[in-house]
Design a protein around this motif. Structure first.
Motif, PDB file in Angstrom:
ATOM      1  N   GLN A  71      80.294  26.148  -7.504  1.00 33.44           N
ATOM      2  CA  GLN A  71      79.694  26.261  -9.004  1.00 33.44           C
ATOM      3  C   GLN A  71      78.271  26.440  -9.032  1.00 33.44           C
ATOM      4  OE1 GLN A  71      81.937  23.391 -10.952  1.00 33.44           O
ATOM      5  NE2 GLN A  71      83.906  24.842 -11.209  1.00 33.44           N
ATOM      6  N   LEU A  72      77.625  25.750  -8.233  1.00 36.04           N
ATOM      7  CA  LEU A  72      76.273  25.591  -8.184  1.00 36.04           C
ATOM      8  C   LEU A  72      75.586  26.833  -7.486  1.00 36.04           C
ATOM      9  CD1 LEU A  72      75.586  21.861  -7.135  1.00 36.04           C
ATOM     10  CD2 LEU A  72      74.951  22.987  -9.408  1.00 36.04           C
ATOM     11  N   GLY A  73      76.343  27.529  -6.978  1.00 27.24           N
ATOM     12  CA  GLY A  73      75.956  28.913  -6.247  1.00 27.24           C
ATOM     13  C   GLY A  73      75.968  28.848  -4.904  1.00 27.24           C
ATOM     14  N   HIS A  74      76.431  27.837  -4.286  1.00 24.85           N
ATOM     15  CA  HIS A  74      76.488  27.655  -2.665  1.00 24.85           C
ATOM     16  C   HIS A  74      77.726  28.330  -2.298  1.00 24.85           C
ATOM     17  CE1 HIS A  74      73.260  24.481  -2.373  1.00 24.85           C
ATOM     18  NE2 HIS A  74      73.932  23.994  -3.537  1.00 24.85           N
ATOM     19  N   ARG A  75      77.383  29.069  -1.162  1.00 28.76           N
ATOM     20  CA  ARG A  75      78.457  30.099  -0.439  1.00 28.76           C
ATOM     21  C   ARG A  75      78.129  29.628   1.031  1.00 28.76           C
ATOM     22  NH1 ARG A  75      79.133  30.275  -5.005  1.00 28.76           N
ATOM     23  NH2 ARG A  75      79.348  32.005  -6.359  1.00 28.76           N
ATOM     24  N   LYS A  76      77.162  29.058   1.481  1.00 29.43           N
ATOM     25  CA  LYS A  76      77.135  28.327   3.086  1.00 29.43           C
ATOM     26  C   LYS A  76      77.352  26.924   2.946  1.00 29.43           C
ATOM     27  CE  LYS A  76      73.834  32.107   4.156  1.00 29.43           C
ATOM     28  NZ  LYS A  76      72.691  32.554   4.500  1.00 29.43           N
ATOM     29  N   ILE A  77      78.760  26.652   3.173  1.00 28.86           N
ATOM     30  CA  ILE A  77      78.982  25.445   2.928  1.00 28.86           C
ATOM     31  C   ILE A  77      79.389  24.937   4.230  1.00 28.86           C
ATOM     32  CG2 ILE A  77      80.179  23.457   1.597  1.00 28.86           C
ATOM     33  CD1 ILE A  77      80.546  25.541  -0.540  1.00 28.86           C
ATOM     34  N   ALA A  78      78.969  23.736   4.788  1.00 28.91           N
ATOM     35  CA  ALA A  78      79.267  22.880   6.146  1.00 28.91           C
ATOM     36  C   ALA A  78      80.101  21.629   5.640  1.00 28.91           C
ATOM     37  CB  ALA A  78      78.001  22.692   6.767  1.00 28.91           C
ATOM     38  N   HIS A  79      80.808  21.487   6.723  1.00 31.42           N
ATOM     39  CA  HIS A  79      81.609  20.368   6.583  1.00 31.42           C
ATOM     40  C   HIS A  79      81.358  19.236   7.550  1.00 31.42           C
ATOM     41  CE1 HIS A  79      84.852  17.357   5.335  1.00 31.42           C
ATOM     42  NE2 HIS A  79      85.393  17.886   6.101  1.00 31.42           N
ATOM     43  N   VAL A  80      81.400  17.921   7.445  1.00 29.38           N
ATOM     44  CA  VAL A  80      81.295  16.937   8.594  1.00 29.38           C
ATOM     45  C   VAL A  80      82.479  16.121   8.591  1.00 29.38           C
ATOM     46  CG1 VAL A  80      79.951  15.093   9.739  1.00 29.38           C
ATOM     47  CG2 VAL A  80      78.627  16.564   8.308  1.00 29.38           C
ATOM     48  N   THR A  81      83.310  16.233   9.401  1.00 31.45           N
ATOM     49  CA  THR A  81      84.717  15.565   9.142  1.00 31.45           C
ATOM     50  C   THR A  81      84.557  14.040   9.619  1.00 31.45           C
ATOM     51  OG1 THR A  81      85.376  15.912  11.656  1.00 31.45           O
ATOM     52  CG2 THR A  81      85.656  17.695  10.066  1.00 31.45           C
ATOM     53  N   GLY A  82      85.771  13.423   9.619  1.00 28.36           N
ATOM     54  CA  GLY A  82      85.924  12.314  10.258  1.00 28.36           C
ATOM     55  C   GLY A  82      86.381  12.053  11.574  1.00 28.36           C
ATOM     56  N   PRO A  83      86.844  10.886  12.164  1.00 27.66           N
ATOM     57  CA  PRO A  83      87.359  11.168  13.364  1.00 27.66           C
ATOM     58  C   PRO A  83      88.604  12.073  13.478  1.00 27.66           C
ATOM     59  CG  PRO A  83      87.641   8.929  12.712  1.00 27.66           C
ATOM     60  CD  PRO A  83      86.997   9.715  11.647  1.00 27.66           C
ATOM     61  N   GLY A  84      88.655  12.609  14.866  1.00 26.82           N
ATOM     62  CA  GLY A  84      89.815  13.403  15.070  1.00 26.82           C
ATOM     63  C   GLY A  84      91.339  12.992  14.803  1.00 26.82           C
ATOM     64  N   ASP A  85      91.519  11.708  15.013  1.00 23.49           N
ATOM     65  CA  ASP A  85      92.719  11.160  15.251  1.00 23.49           C
ATOM     66  C   ASP A  85      93.160  10.574  13.699  1.00 23.49           C
ATOM     67  OD1 ASP A  85      91.118   9.091  15.458  1.00 23.49           O
ATOM     68  OD2 ASP A  85      92.332   8.164  17.016  1.00 23.49           O
ATOM     69  N   ASN A  86      92.318  10.731  12.812  1.00 24.02           N
ATOM     70  CA  ASN A  86      92.379  10.129  11.570  1.00 24.02           C
ATOM     71  C   ASN A  86      93.139  10.702  10.526  1.00 24.02           C
ATOM     72  OD1 ASN A  86      91.238   8.882   8.698  1.00 24.02           O
ATOM     73  ND2 ASN A  86      91.100   7.267  10.093  1.00 24.02           N
ATOM     74  N   VAL A  87      94.074  10.312   9.612  1.00 27.56           N
ATOM     75  CA  VAL A  87      94.961  11.183   8.695  1.00 27.56           C
ATOM     76  C   VAL A  87      93.902  11.402   7.497  1.00 27.56           C
ATOM     77  CG1 VAL A  87      95.295   9.080   7.358  1.00 27.56           C
ATOM     78  CG2 VAL A  87      97.007  11.234   7.235  1.00 27.56           C
ATOM     79  N   LEU A  88      92.773  10.421   7.203  1.00 26.11           N
ATOM     80  CA  LEU A  88      92.151  11.036   6.144  1.00 26.11           C
ATOM     81  C   LEU A  88      91.208  12.285   6.741  1.00 26.11           C
ATOM     82  CD1 LEU A  88      90.886   7.311   4.871  1.00 26.11           C
ATOM     83  CD2 LEU A  88      92.757   8.921   4.305  1.00 26.11           C
TER      84      LEU A  88
END
Length: 368
Positions: free
Chosen positions: A196-213
């Motif tokens: 909604q702010l106008g961003h289209r290039k959005i990255a994501h930093v995950t949690g640990p690979g074996d975590n349900v969250l």
């Protein structure tokens, strides 16, 4: 003054001075002006009494200095009057409000709360089962979703798995009661806000690979990204572990990218802090050069510079609801096992602060 003399003292009553030694329930009842059954009910099932009666009884308990004889109660009820809370990292400030909610709830039921860090492996498996079988604890609230299946199997074999509740994190295959935040919706809210702010290039930093969250938040992020038809790039999905250090590492990888994102959604506030501080140290400004959204809304989020836009979990509610669910598991009153196994989902909210803004291109096109 002996206990016998205390009971014969005709001056004892509501508002009277009271000796502090060998106080019994009957003495509390005299001071409160209620029956001994009412005092017992206030200690074991306070929700059955009116607020005014509870207040009167607890005021009398404070006045007389009465203390529950836990050894006698254990023999009488076959309950220890204590629960154990397993926390994956006691140094993480995220857990503070959850533990406060748990402690407050069990304090109202005169139950002790023991806390152990699951990093200490001796608290797992057979050691915990022994605590159950030796009547040292009545139940467990586990905040660690990485508890090994082998340890959970020990609980099942010894018939104590029905007194374990997961809170915040959970083991998907365990088939045990759980209280959790709506992690999928929280991730959707974060991506939607940036879009909604106008961003289209959005990255994501995950949690640990074996975590349900990690799985739930990544799923929500991908679903919302697909709904909004946002581009997906593998190099914009960065592995983290909910820590400050993983935020720092993610920032360094982003700085190396030829095509950089304009916004980053982090799987925890700690990750966001590590990422923002590293971006700033390398000459980028948040949110002018890059917007950042966290997840959790820990206390520091409102004080960090810039204040962090994040997804708020009602952490105290996670604690109080987990305590209530465990109490129902220990002494079932109103629900059957099938009902208790239904996940209790606590809603989340987007908290907009100073770490997010429209991307530079959008600001430029609007004349800013």
């Amino acid at each position: 003054m002996s206990t016998r003399n205390v009971r014969k003292d005709k001056t004892i009553g509501p508002g009277k001075a009271f000796p502090q030694k060998n106080v019994r329930i009957r003495d509390v009842a005299v001071v409160a002006g209620v029956s001994t059954a009412t005092v017992s009910r206030a200690l074991s099932n306070p929700e059955l009494l009116t607020e005014s009666t509870r207040d009167t009884v607890f005021a009398a308990i404070r006045e007389t200095g009465y203390r529950v004889n836990k050894a006698a109660r254990t023999l009488r009820t076959r309950q220890a009057g204590a629960v154990l809370i397993l926390v994956p990292n006691l140094g993480n400030p995220f857990f503070s409000q959850i533990l406060a909610g748990i402690s407050e709830s069990f304090g109202d039921h005169d139950m002790s709360v023991l806390i152990a860090d699951t990093k200490d492996l001796v608290t797992a498996g057979k050691f915990l089962v022994d605590h159950f079988l030796n009547s040292q604890i009545d139940g467990v609230i586990c905040l660690d979703g990485s508890l090994p299946e082998t340890e959970l199997e020990q609980f099942r074999k010894n018939g104590v798995a029905d007194r374990i509740v997961f809170a915040c994190e959970w083991v998907q295959s365990a088939g045990l009661p759980s209280v959790r935040s709506d992690n999928v919706e929280g991730a959707r809210l974060a991506v939607r806000h940036l879009h909604q702010l106008g961003h289209r290039k959005i990255a994501h930093v995950t949690g640990p690979g074996d975590n349900v969250l990690t799985y739930e938040r990544r799923r929500g992020m991908l679903e919302e990204r697909a709904r909004l038809r946002l581009p997906v790039r593998d190099d914009w999905i960065l592995r983290g572990d909910f820590s400050l250090e993983s935020g720092r590492r993610a920032a360094l990888r982003i700085l190396e990218l030829e095509e950089k994102p304009t916004a980053v959604f982090c799987a925890s506030d700690q990750v966001a802090f590590g990422l923002m501080s590293t971006l700033t140290a390398h000459g980028l400004s948040v949110p002018e050069d890059m917007s950042v959204v966290g997840f959790d809304d820990i206390e520091l989020s409102d004080y960090y510079i810039p204040a962090l836009t994040t997804i708020r979990q009602d952490r105290r509610a996670l604690g109080t609801k987990a305590a209530s669910l465990l109490l129902e598991c220990i002494e079932p009153k109103t629900t059957g096992r099938a009902e208790r196994l239904k996940p209790v989902v606590v809603g989340v909210d987007l908290v907009v602060r100073k770490s997010t803004a429209p991307p530079r291109t959008a600001r430029g096109s609007s004349g800013e």
